[in-house]
Design an enzyme around this catalytic site. Structure first.
Site, PDB file in Angstrom:
ATOM      1  N   GLU A 159      35.751  77.322  49.563  1.00  0.00           N
ATOM      2  CA  GLU A 159      35.096  76.399  50.494  1.00  0.00           C
ATOM      3  C   GLU A 159      35.698  76.703  51.855  1.00  0.00           C
ATOM      4  O   GLU A 159      36.829  76.311  52.148  1.00  0.00           O
ATOM      5  CB  GLU A 159      35.346  74.959  50.033  1.00  0.00           C
ATOM      6  CG  GLU A 159      34.346  73.982  50.617  1.00  0.00           C
ATOM      7  CD  GLU A 159      34.787  73.471  51.961  1.00  0.00           C
ATOM      8  OE1 GLU A 159      34.498  74.156  52.973  1.00  0.00           O
ATOM      9  OE2 GLU A 159      35.419  72.419  52.010  1.00  0.00           O
ATOM     10  N   LEU A 160      34.956  77.470  52.672  1.00  0.00           N
ATOM     11  CA  LEU A 160      35.522  77.994  53.918  1.00  0.00           C
ATOM     12  C   LEU A 160      34.924  77.235  55.107  1.00  0.00           C
ATOM     13  O   LEU A 160      34.399  76.145  54.954  1.00  0.00           O
ATOM     14  CB  LEU A 160      35.269  79.499  53.974  1.00  0.00           C
ATOM     15  CG  LEU A 160      35.766  80.231  52.702  1.00  0.00           C
ATOM     16  CD1 LEU A 160      35.440  81.707  52.754  1.00  0.00           C
ATOM     17  CD2 LEU A 160      37.243  80.007  52.461  1.00  0.00           C
ATOM     18  N   GLU A 220      51.724  72.534  53.859  1.00  0.00           N
ATOM     19  CA  GLU A 220      53.114  72.159  54.157  1.00  0.00           C
ATOM     20  C   GLU A 220      53.166  71.110  55.272  1.00  0.00           C
ATOM     21  O   GLU A 220      54.159  70.404  55.422  1.00  0.00           O
ATOM     22  CB  GLU A 220      53.908  73.410  54.579  1.00  0.00           C
ATOM     23  CG  GLU A 220      54.244  74.334  53.409  1.00  0.00           C
ATOM     24  CD  GLU A 220      53.013  74.875  52.687  1.00  0.00           C
ATOM     25  OE1 GLU A 220      52.079  75.341  53.359  1.00  0.00           O
ATOM     26  OE2 GLU A 220      52.985  74.799  51.440  1.00  0.00           O
ATOM     27  N   CYS A 266      35.327  70.397  58.071  1.00  0.00           N
ATOM     28  CA  CYS A 266      34.547  71.635  57.905  1.00  0.00           C
ATOM     29  C   CYS A 266      33.054  71.384  58.086  1.00  0.00           C
ATOM     30  O   CYS A 266      32.313  72.302  58.409  1.00  0.00           O
ATOM     31  CB  CYS A 266      34.846  72.282  56.563  1.00  0.00           C
ATOM     32  SG  CYS A 266      34.658  71.156  55.184  1.00  0.00           S
ATOM     33  N   LYS A 316      49.021  74.148  45.421  1.00  0.00           N
ATOM     34  CA  LYS A 316      49.801  74.317  46.652  1.00  0.00           C
ATOM     35  C   LYS A 316      49.073  73.589  47.778  1.00  0.00           C
ATOM     36  O   LYS A 316      48.121  74.097  48.352  1.00  0.00           O
ATOM     37  CB  LYS A 316      49.979  75.784  47.050  1.00  0.00           C
ATOM     38  CG  LYS A 316      51.063  75.909  48.143  1.00  0.00           C
ATOM     39  CD  LYS A 316      50.922  77.108  49.029  1.00  0.00           C
ATOM     40  CE  LYS A 316      49.907  76.953  50.123  1.00  0.00           C
ATOM     41  NZ  LYS A 316      50.226  75.907  51.124  1.00  0.00           N
TER      42      LYS A 316
HETATM   43  P1  NAD Z   1      44.940  79.264  58.530  1.00  0.00           P
HETATM   44  O1  NAD Z   1      43.824  80.218  58.378  1.00  0.00           O
HETATM   45  O2  NAD Z   1      46.312  79.797  58.787  1.00  0.00           O
HETATM   46  O3  NAD Z   1      45.083  78.310  57.253  1.00  0.00           O
HETATM   47  C1  NAD Z   1      44.023  77.602  56.682  1.00  0.00           C
HETATM   48  C2  NAD Z   1      44.552  76.993  55.373  1.00  0.00           C
HETATM   49  O4  NAD Z   1      44.867  78.035  54.463  1.00  0.00           O
HETATM   50  C3  NAD Z   1      45.854  76.215  55.529  1.00  0.00           C
HETATM   51  O5  NAD Z   1      45.809  75.105  54.661  1.00  0.00           O
HETATM   52  C4  NAD Z   1      46.960  77.180  55.100  1.00  0.00           C
HETATM   53  O6  NAD Z   1      48.069  76.516  54.521  1.00  0.00           O
HETATM   54  C5  NAD Z   1      46.235  77.992  54.052  1.00  0.00           C
HETATM   55  N1  NAD Z   1      46.704  79.376  53.993  1.00  0.00           N
HETATM   56  C6  NAD Z   1      46.971  80.206  55.025  1.00  0.00           C
HETATM   57  N2  NAD Z   1      47.318  81.434  54.569  1.00  0.00           N
HETATM   58  C7  NAD Z   1      47.283  81.365  53.222  1.00  0.00           C
HETATM   59  C8  NAD Z   1      47.538  82.300  52.175  1.00  0.00           C
HETATM   60  N3  NAD Z   1      47.882  83.576  52.432  1.00  0.00           N
HETATM   61  N4  NAD Z   1      47.408  81.888  50.901  1.00  0.00           N
HETATM   62  C9  NAD Z   1      47.037  80.618  50.617  1.00  0.00           C
HETATM   63  N5  NAD Z   1      46.771  79.688  51.553  1.00  0.00           N
HETATM   64  C10 NAD Z   1      46.898  80.056  52.846  1.00  0.00           C
HETATM   65  O7  NAD Z   1      44.501  78.317  59.692  1.00  0.00           O
HETATM   66  P2  NAD Z   1      45.041  76.946  60.259  1.00  0.00           P
HETATM   67  O8  NAD Z   1      45.605  77.185  61.620  1.00  0.00           O
HETATM   68  O9  NAD Z   1      45.869  76.165  59.296  1.00  0.00           O
HETATM   69  O10 NAD Z   1      43.629  76.239  60.391  1.00  0.00           O
HETATM   70  C11 NAD Z   1      42.714  76.753  61.334  1.00  0.00           C
HETATM   71  C12 NAD Z   1      41.401  77.145  60.749  1.00  0.00           C
HETATM   72  O11 NAD Z   1      41.318  76.963  59.351  1.00  0.00           O
HETATM   73  C13 NAD Z   1      40.340  76.256  61.329  1.00  0.00           C
HETATM   74  O12 NAD Z   1      39.830  76.838  62.484  1.00  0.00           O
HETATM   75  C14 NAD Z   1      39.315  76.152  60.253  1.00  0.00           C
HETATM   76  O13 NAD Z   1      38.352  77.154  60.426  1.00  0.00           O
HETATM   77  C15 NAD Z   1      40.032  76.478  58.987  1.00  0.00           C
HETATM   78  N6  NAD Z   1      40.189  75.313  58.115  1.00  0.00           N
HETATM   79  C16 NAD Z   1      39.146  74.994  57.342  1.00  0.00           C
HETATM   80  C17 NAD Z   1      39.230  73.907  56.516  1.00  0.00           C
HETATM   81  C18 NAD Z   1      38.090  73.496  55.647  1.00  0.00           C
HETATM   82  O14 NAD Z   1      38.014  72.334  55.271  1.00  0.00           O
HETATM   83  N7  NAD Z   1      37.213  74.418  55.258  1.00  0.00           N
HETATM   84  C19 NAD Z   1      40.393  73.136  56.516  1.00  0.00           C
HETATM   85  C20 NAD Z   1      41.473  73.514  57.320  1.00  0.00           C
HETATM   86  C21 NAD Z   1      41.364  74.616  58.120  1.00  0.00           C
END
Ligand code: NAD
Length: 475
Positions: free
Chosen positions: A250-251, A178, A284, A175
């Protein structure tokens, strides 16, 4: 290239269009305009994907490793051949400058090439017993894998998981985000073009919470790999616990950068500033907390602010652009809140500090003398903001570097070899770059400690994460 607008799901070797499905609007972050409509998977689609992956697993597991490798190499060739077009799609969906986007596609291709070869080096071991007995240790593919990847490096992070899982002999349901569907669909097209057998790989976009609950709740899925935020990682960990499922997380990170007074300051700044603003800081491992030895602090922030003010911001499709918009409307809101909070608590804004343009833009920003109480000193900004503070000596620098629950990446700049070794040993992070930002490659493990997650991607560790270990004892 015009934006491809026939977005679909890829399940059981076939592309599924929008018929009767809910849709998600895909938005170009440089213009805030809707550019496409993405069909979202239903529960029936997910059950179809699970069934297909389960049916395809034994055949793929038992496919000769040379044949598996040939398919992965062919997928890499497809990505390289189409890198320019796929990069243009990525820029329109995510915003990053097109040069960075094309480089990301090549990085994804490299993952397929590297894991194609690493699959061939997957040896077991033999324990020789005194009376002619033998014990052998082998590794086998874990089974059906579910991957969840984010929008900041949508092709590279998908490829990193999928290449390793397929090389290990697993079937996969992915997945991707989006926000960036067309560029990730290119990975499915690459695998289809390479002749991957039906059902070995499926790509399902959908409502994230529904998709992850459904897939992780299924007995068919044996391994979950997620890259994204800490709260979502914790949530998925709880879902995985019910089925005792293996997990790689990987957070986020909040990377410290320790700059000592023995460096060539101009040369160091020339490296630091472009790294900070790469992908608008939505990385990240983005260098974020700059701790600078006090004797060079004033010159450092002056030089950093000057270079920050010169970064060319604009639509990523323009070749001259050095930094594009943020990826979605949530990001400028989050950054604005963090910058305003820091300013209110006494930080100096030496560059940027404002939104800009019609899309989701935020100016490259430097905050200096930021008090530790400011939210941005503890919460990952995930955007184009650098924060700077002075330090006296190595002990103080290390204390500051290690003060947060994050432990993904850290960087240090010094010419002193002994100090560099101590920093490498004592910084609490999964990756430490000494005078170097190149900490992500196909052949090296990448992953965090503390709240930044666990498990590695890349390197031989990245293959092992999709395997189970078995010991066979023979007398
Ligand atoms: P978010 O926490 O809503 O989502 C982060 C990611 O997780 C997105 O790709 C989203 O599609 C996915 N996601 C969300 N809820 C999910 C669920 N229940 N099950 C599976 N996947 C789910 O946050 P956001 O607004 O998209 O991004 C903001 C924060 O996310 C950033 O501040 C950053 O800390 C973190 N982030 C980290 C990475 C990384 O490379 N570690 C990448 C993108 C975002």
């Amino acid at each position: 290239m015009t934006y491809q607008n026939d977005l679909k799901l890829f399940i059981d070797g076939a592309w599924q269009a929008g018929e009767g499905r809910d849709c998600h609007e895909v938005v170009n972050p440089a213009t805030a305009q809707t550019i496409a409509s993405l069909p979202l998977a239903t529960k029936e689609d997910l059950d179809h994907a699970l069934d297909a992956a389960q049916r395809a697993f034994p055949g793929w597991r038992d496919t000769d490793v040379d044949n598996r490798a040939a398919i992965l190499h062919k997928a890499a060739s497809y990505l390289k051949k189409n890198a320019k077009d796929i990069g243009a799609l990525l820029t329109q969906e995510q915003g990053k400058p097109v040069k960075e986007a094309v480089a990301e596609v090549y990085g994804a291709a490299q993952m397929f090439d590297w894991y194609a070869e690493e699959a061939k080096r997957d040896y077991g071991r033999t324990l020789v017993r005194p009376t002619g007995q033998r014990s052998i240790v082998i590794r086998q593919p874990v089974g059906v894998v579910a991957t969840f990847t984010p929008w900041n490096f949508p092709i590279y992070l998908l490829a990193k998981k999928v290449a390793a899982a397929l090389a290990a002999g697993c079937s996969v349901i992915s997945k991707p985000p989006e926000e960036t569907p067309a560029c990730t669909q290119a990975v499915a097209r690459a695998l289809e073009d390479a002749g991957l057998p039906q059902g070995v790989f499926q790509l399902v976009h959908g409502v994230p919470d529904m998709v992850s609950r459904h897939l992780i709740g299924s007995d068919i899925v044996r391994k979950i790999s997620f890259t994204g935020s800490i709260p979502v990682g914790k949530h998925l960990m709880k879902l995985a616990a019910d089925g005792v499922k293996r997990l790689t997380l990987e957070l986020g990170g909040h990377a410290p950068v320790l700059v000592f007074d023995d460096v060539d300051l101009d040369a160091t700044l020339d490296k630091l500033v472009p790294q900070k603003f790469r992908n608008a800081g939505q990385v990240c491992v983005s260098p974020t907390r700059f701790y600078v030895q006090e004797s060079i602090y004033d010159d450092f922030i002056k030089g950093f602010a000057e270079r920050t003010g010169q970064v060319k911001v604009g639509d990523g499709l323009n070749e001259a652009t050095q930094m594009g918009p943020l990826a979605n409307a949530r990001r400028p809101d989050a950054i604005e809140q963090l910058v305003n909070d820091a300013r209110d608590k006494g930080a100096k804004v030496l560059a940027g500090g404002e939104r800009g343009g019609n899309g989701f833009f935020y100016q490259p920003t430097l905050l200096a003398d930021v008090p530790l109480e400011a939210d941005i000193m503890s919460n990952e900004p995930f955007g184009p903001v650098a924060v700077a503070r002075p330090f006296k000596d190595m002990d103080e620098a290390l204390e500051q570097a290690n003060r947060l629950p994050y432990g993904l990446a850290a960087f240090a700049f010094t010419e002193n070899l002994r100090r560099a070794n101590i920093l490498g040993d004592r910084i609490e992070a999964g990756m430490v770059g000494i005078n170097n930002f190149a900490i992500s490659s196909a052949d090296a493990p990448f992953g965090g400690v503390k709240d930044s997650g666990f498990g590695s991607e890349g390197g031989k560790e990245g293959l092992e994460t999709y395997q189970v270990t078995k010991a066979i004892h023979m007398s």
